[in-house]
Design an enzyme around this catalytic site. Structure first.
Site, PDB file in Angstrom:
ATOM      1  N   ASP A   6       0.870  -1.181   0.000  1.00 42.87           N
ATOM      2  CA  ASP A   6       0.000   0.000   0.000  1.00 42.87           C
ATOM      3  C   ASP A   6       0.902   1.225   0.000  1.00 42.87           C
ATOM      4  O   ASP A   6       1.609   1.482   0.977  1.00 42.87           O
ATOM      5  CB  ASP A   6      -0.901  -0.021   1.236  1.00 42.87           C
ATOM      6  CG  ASP A   6      -1.685   1.273   1.413  1.00 42.87           C
ATOM      7  OD1 ASP A   6      -2.046   1.879   0.389  1.00 42.87           O
ATOM      8  OD2 ASP A   6      -1.928   1.666   2.569  1.00 42.87           O
ATOM      9  N   GLY A   8       1.159   4.976   0.248  1.00 40.31           N
ATOM     10  CA  GLY A   8       0.440   6.171   0.660  1.00 40.31           C
ATOM     11  C   GLY A   8       1.303   7.403   0.573  1.00 40.31           C
ATOM     12  O   GLY A   8       2.493   7.333   0.248  1.00 40.31           O
ATOM     13  N   ASN A   9       0.729   8.550   0.875  1.00 45.69           N
ATOM     14  CA  ASN A   9       1.460   9.806   0.782  1.00 45.69           C
ATOM     15  C   ASN A   9       2.575   9.928   1.813  1.00 45.69           C
ATOM     16  O   ASN A   9       3.552  10.643   1.598  1.00 45.69           O
ATOM     17  CB  ASN A   9       0.493  10.978   0.933  1.00 45.69           C
ATOM     18  CG  ASN A   9      -0.433  11.116  -0.257  1.00 45.69           C
ATOM     19  OD1 ASN A   9       0.003  11.420  -1.355  1.00 45.69           O
ATOM     20  ND2 ASN A   9      -1.714  10.866  -0.044  1.00 45.69           N
ATOM     21  N   THR A  10       2.440   9.215   2.933  1.00 41.04           N
ATOM     22  CA  THR A  10       3.447   9.281   3.993  1.00 41.04           C
ATOM     23  C   THR A  10       4.328   8.042   4.026  1.00 41.04           C
ATOM     24  O   THR A  10       5.552   8.147   4.151  1.00 41.04           O
ATOM     25  CB  THR A  10       2.769   9.462   5.363  1.00 41.04           C
ATOM     26  OG1 THR A  10       1.946  10.634   5.335  1.00 41.04           O
ATOM     27  CG2 THR A  10       3.814   9.608   6.466  1.00 41.04           C
ATOM     28  N   THR A  13       3.323   0.697   3.127  1.00 41.32           N
ATOM     29  CA  THR A  13       3.053  -0.388   4.073  1.00 41.32           C
ATOM     30  C   THR A  13       3.094  -1.694   3.299  1.00 41.32           C
ATOM     31  O   THR A  13       2.406  -1.842   2.281  1.00 41.32           O
ATOM     32  CB  THR A  13       1.681  -0.219   4.739  1.00 41.32           C
ATOM     33  OG1 THR A  13       1.611   1.074   5.339  1.00 41.32           O
ATOM     34  CG2 THR A  13       1.470  -1.283   5.816  1.00 41.32           C
ATOM     35  N   ALA A 108      -7.204   4.164  -5.163  1.00 41.76           N
ATOM     36  CA  ALA A 108      -7.003   2.723  -5.016  1.00 41.76           C
ATOM     37  C   ALA A 108      -7.074   2.295  -3.561  1.00 41.76           C
ATOM     38  O   ALA A 108      -7.604   1.225  -3.236  1.00 41.76           O
ATOM     39  CB  ALA A 108      -5.650   2.336  -5.618  1.00 41.76           C
ATOM     40  N   ASP A 109      -6.542   3.124  -2.646  1.00 45.51           N
ATOM     41  CA  ASP A 109      -6.567   2.774  -1.227  1.00 45.51           C
ATOM     42  C   ASP A 109      -7.994   2.695  -0.699  1.00 45.51           C
ATOM     43  O   ASP A 109      -8.328   1.817   0.111  1.00 45.51           O
ATOM     44  CB  ASP A 109      -5.746   3.776  -0.414  1.00 45.51           C
ATOM     45  CG  ASP A 109      -6.181   5.239  -0.628  1.00 45.51           C
ATOM     46  OD1 ASP A 109      -6.847   5.529  -1.648  1.00 45.51           O
ATOM     47  OD2 ASP A 109      -5.836   6.081   0.222  1.00 45.51           O
ATOM     48  N   ASP A 129     -10.489   5.460   7.362  1.00 49.22           N
ATOM     49  CA  ASP A 129      -9.038   5.263   7.288  1.00 49.22           C
ATOM     50  C   ASP A 129      -8.343   6.536   7.747  1.00 49.22           C
ATOM     51  O   ASP A 129      -8.396   7.570   7.077  1.00 49.22           O
ATOM     52  CB  ASP A 129      -8.625   4.910   5.856  1.00 49.22           C
ATOM     53  CG  ASP A 129      -7.174   4.434   5.767  1.00 49.22           C
ATOM     54  OD1 ASP A 129      -6.371   4.774   6.658  1.00 49.22           O
ATOM     55  OD2 ASP A 129      -6.842   3.721   4.799  1.00 49.22           O
ATOM     56  N   THR A 132      -2.869  10.219   6.036  1.00 52.16           N
ATOM     57  CA  THR A 132      -2.491  11.598   5.754  1.00 52.16           C
ATOM     58  C   THR A 132      -3.746  12.445   5.565  1.00 52.16           C
ATOM     59  O   THR A 132      -3.847  13.581   6.042  1.00 52.16           O
ATOM     60  CB  THR A 132      -1.600  11.663   4.499  1.00 52.16           C
ATOM     61  OG1 THR A 132      -0.503  10.761   4.656  1.00 52.16           O
ATOM     62  CG2 THR A 132      -1.073  13.067   4.282  1.00 52.16           C
TER      63      THR A 132
END
Length: 255
Positions: A6, A8-10, A13, A108-109, A129, A132
């Site tokens: 996954d 993500g912006n931060t 994972t 997508a997340d 969720d 960010t």
């Protein structure tokens, strides 16, 4: 062995699955200027350090909301693992229908979270969720993603607070002993924590009211989600690995 990622912006994972069992997870910071070799060597080293044989990797599935890293990262997977990664996006089988105005705009997340929330906890379900950005998504009883809410994440809000004000310090985000704060740090903690609990409860309540779907389960995920989930009765379940589980469920559907 399946590697589920996954992006993500931060953080990235990463989960390791053997069959349907999630065996391990780890994270790395999202940086758009890494080369394919940097990504590949990091992944190889962490897998080997944790005792996994890289030759056992059969597939890699990715959900990404950061397009800028994808060229290098795709190249890393192909070069170092010898497999072409599966991407969550238009045309992939998910088991749910996207009922929004423009389905291609749905991240997508969010799709992955919706799949996991629906299949593991049943529908109708609201999936929250805490990342960010904090997202609230509603899936109906027949598996239709009908819409959601996006708000600044709690850490994003905190960063704005101390970066845009001259005298407010950077603080640890946690629940203070009392909302009646007597100093600057605890007053900031109270505002962030209790303010976010209030936002969470109000948005969930309004989504339930406007949907008219009756009883709706609420499942939360994301780094700071557990802290919020423990404070409110509006969240029924907290699942730290919901997104990775959703990736594994989507992978199974491609077979």
């Amino acid at each position: 062995m399946l590697v589920a990622i996954d992006i993500g912006n931060t953080d990235f994972t990463i989960g390791i699955f053997k069959g349907t069992k999630l065996c391990d997870t780890f994270r790395m910071r999202t940086k758009i200027n890494r080369t394919s070799d940097e990504y590949g060597v990091f992944l190889l080293n962490i897998l080997q350090y944790k005792g996994y044989d890289v030759k056992e990797v059969e597939d890699v599935i990715i959900a990404s909301v950061v397009p800028a890293v994808m060229h290098s990262f795709n190249s890393a997977i192909i070069k170092y693992f010898g497999v072409k990664p599966i991407h969550v996006g238009p045309g992939i089988r998910t088991g749910i229908r996207i009922g929004t105005t423009n389905p291609k705009e749905t991240g997508a997340d969010r799709i992955v979270d919706a799949v996991a929330g629906y299949e593991i906890y049943g529908g109708p379900v609201i999936v929250v969720d805490f990342g960010t950005a904090t997202t609230y998504d509603l899936v109906t009883g027949d598996g239709t993603f009908i819409g959601g809410v996006t708000s600044p994440g709690i850490r994003t809000s905190a960063n704005a607070l101390w970066q845009q004000t001259a005298k407010l310090p950077e603080i640890e985000i946690r629940k203070p002993q009392s909302i009646l704060a007597k100093d600057t740090v605890t007053s900031m903690q109270a505002g962030l924590f209790f303010g976010y609990v209030g936002q969470t409860e109000y948005i969930i309540r309004k989504m339930k009211e406007e949907s008219g779907l009756g009883k709706i389960s609420v499942v939360a995920t994301g780094g700071l989600g557990k802290m919020i989930a423990l404070e409110t009765s509006y969240i029924d379940y907290y699942d730290a690995n919901l997104t990775l589980k959703g990736l594994q469920l989507i992978y199974e559907k491609q077979k």
